[in-house]
Each structure stands twice: as C-alpha cells, then as structure tokens.
Write a protein that holds these residues in place. Structure first.
Motif, PDB file in Angstrom:
ATOM      1  N   PRO A  70       0.794  -1.223   0.000  1.00  0.00           N
ATOM      2  CA  PRO A  70       0.000   0.000   0.000  1.00  0.00           C
ATOM      3  C   PRO A  70       0.833   1.284   0.000  1.00  0.00           C
ATOM      4  N   ALA A  71       2.155   1.151  -0.145  1.00  0.00           N
ATOM      5  CA  ALA A  71       3.012   2.331  -0.051  1.00  0.00           C
ATOM      6  C   ALA A  71       4.280   2.115  -0.857  1.00  0.00           C
ATOM      7  N   ASP A  72       4.915   3.238  -1.222  1.00  0.00           N
ATOM      8  CA  ASP A  72       6.240   3.164  -1.831  1.00  0.00           C
ATOM      9  C   ASP A  72       7.223   3.879  -0.897  1.00  0.00           C
ATOM     10  N   GLY A  73       8.347   4.302  -1.391  1.00  0.00           N
ATOM     11  CA  GLY A  73       9.289   5.037  -0.567  1.00  0.00           C
ATOM     12  C   GLY A  73       9.795   4.247   0.627  1.00  0.00           C
ATOM     13  N   ALA A  74      10.085   4.984   1.708  1.00  0.00           N
ATOM     14  CA  ALA A  74      10.665   4.360   2.895  1.00  0.00           C
ATOM     15  C   ALA A  74       9.729   3.342   3.538  1.00  0.00           C
ATOM     16  N   LEU A  75       8.428   3.677   3.601  1.00  0.00           N
ATOM     17  CA  LEU A  75       7.464   2.758   4.208  1.00  0.00           C
ATOM     18  C   LEU A  75       7.327   1.498   3.363  1.00  0.00           C
ATOM     19  N   GLY A  76       7.255   1.668   2.062  1.00  0.00           N
ATOM     20  CA  GLY A  76       7.167   0.509   1.184  1.00  0.00           C
ATOM     21  C   GLY A  76       8.378  -0.389   1.325  1.00  0.00           C
ATOM     22  N   ARG A  77       9.550   0.204   1.407  1.00  0.00           N
ATOM     23  CA  ARG A  77      10.780  -0.574   1.577  1.00  0.00           C
ATOM     24  C   ARG A  77      10.771  -1.330   2.902  1.00  0.00           C
ATOM     25  N   LYS A  78      10.281  -0.672   3.952  1.00  0.00           N
ATOM     26  CA  LYS A  78      10.214  -1.330   5.257  1.00  0.00           C
ATOM     27  C   LYS A  78       9.296  -2.550   5.206  1.00  0.00           C
TER      28      LYS A  78
END
Length: 226
Positions: A70-78
């Motif tokens: 549901p997310a990209d960037g830092a949250l998606g990576r996490k």
C-alpha cells in the motif's frame, strides 16, 4: 511500448502475516498433512524458478508492483524488508531487485486491503460454528466484488505510473484478474502461466493424484521459459 512481467503469485506461509499458522493448520486438515506438505515443497521449487528468472533480468530501470503493497518510498521498503526477514521468497526476490536499482511502486488501495484483512481475521478467529458460518457468509458475499475493486485499482496504478518504454514487474496472487483491466498498449509477459497455476490449485482441491496433477506440479517447479 510499455512492458509488464507478470508473476502469478502463490503465497507461502511467511506471506500470510499473523494468520499464517491458523491458515496453514486449516489447510493441512482440509487437504491432508502429506498432500499439504507435498504442496509446500512444490511451491518452494516454484519460487526458486522465479528467483532464477529474475536473476537474469536487468533491474536498473524496473518498476515493481506487489500484491498487498500500500506504499512506496521508505514505508514501502520497510514492508518489503520485514516480509523478506520472515523468509517470504516473493519479497526476498523484490529486495534483491531493489538492490540492483529496481523501484517499488505503491500498488494497492490501503482501505480495500484493510477491509479484506478484517474479513479474513474474523473468519480465522471464529471459535463457534455459528460465528464461522456468519463470518464465512459475509466474506463470500463481498469477496468477488472486493477482489474486482482491488484488481481495477492495481491496473489503474500501473497505467498511471508505467511510462512509455518502461518495464514493470507485477507480483500478484494467481486468483486476481489484473490483466483484463490493463490498457492494450502494455505488452504482458507471463513469467509463469496464470491458467496453469489456477488449474494446479483446482487439482489440489479435488484431491486427485492423477497425471494432470503431476504434470502441473512439474510445470510449477520447472525453470521459467518466457
């Protein structure tokens, strides 16, 4: 021309989060422990073949779309890293692609994911027969439409983010029907054939041990030929 590599995902226990143990136990009870154990061996080989395929793909400009992300960037990576630590082969492959330059994209609508999670949680945590009956009926009533809404959202996301001359990789559960909603100018390559995977599951559920089930099992475990 826009290109998309499609992996019809077969979920493993590490992909199922907090409900993994309950789902695994229920599946073993439903299919029989020996048959379920054999299934898990086949799926492990399936993911080995997927990993071998993506080891040959140029990931430097690849865009990745992942089931349940549901997310990209830092949250998606996490999210990807945490799933990879739980030994999710799917997410380990994505993490290796990211290390070679691939970009993860927000793929799903969080509200739709949350709705489906709540249905599944109620179903797996129901203790009495009446509770299970009600939870099952509610999920069954909503499931097809919910899946369609998810599929349309993912297809729209791919259309909006995959640009001309770019290549994407879509990792999505085999029961989803994303491809029918994609624009015609996106050329799709199925890393594994979706219909064969779904046929395998139909044979698995049937309980048959015939030649067809054996052939489909061999296909799942064989190297990818695209």
């Amino acid at each position: 021309m826009r290109k998309l590599l499609f992996v019809p995902v077969i979920h493993m226990e590490p992909d199922l989060g907090s409900e993994a143990a309950a789902i695994d136990s229920k599946s073993a009870s439903l299919f029989g422990e020996a048959r379920w154990a054999k299934h898990k061996e086949i799926i492990a080989k399936f993911w080995e073949s997927i990993a071998d395929y993506f080891a040959t793909v140029d990931a430097s400009t690849l865009k990745i779309y992942q089931d349940g992300l549901p997310a990209d960037g830092a949250l998606g990576r996490k999210i990807i890293e945490e799933a990879a630590k739980r030994e999710s082969k799917n997410h380990q492959i994505i993490l290796s692609l990211m290390a070679k330059g691939a970009e993860i994209c927000k793929t799903e609508d969080p509200s739709l994911l949350q709705e489906e999670y709540e249905y599944i949680t109620r179903l797996t945590r129901s203790r009495s027969i009446p509770e299970k009956t009600v939870a099952s009926a509610r999920y069954k009533h909503r499931k097809n439409q919910l899946t369609k809404e998810r599929d349309k959202f993912v297809a729209k996301t791919i259309d909006e983010t995959l640009k001309e001359d770019e290549t994407g990789a879509l990792f999505m559960g085999s029961y989803h029907d994303i491809l029918r909603y994609l624009p015609k100018d996106i050329t799709v390559t199925q890393v594994k054939d979706q219909e064969k995977i779904n046929a395998y599951f139909r044979e698995l559920v049937s309980g048959e041990e015939g030649r067809k089930f054996e052939q489909l099992s061999e296909y799942l475990a064989s190297p990818c030929v695209c």
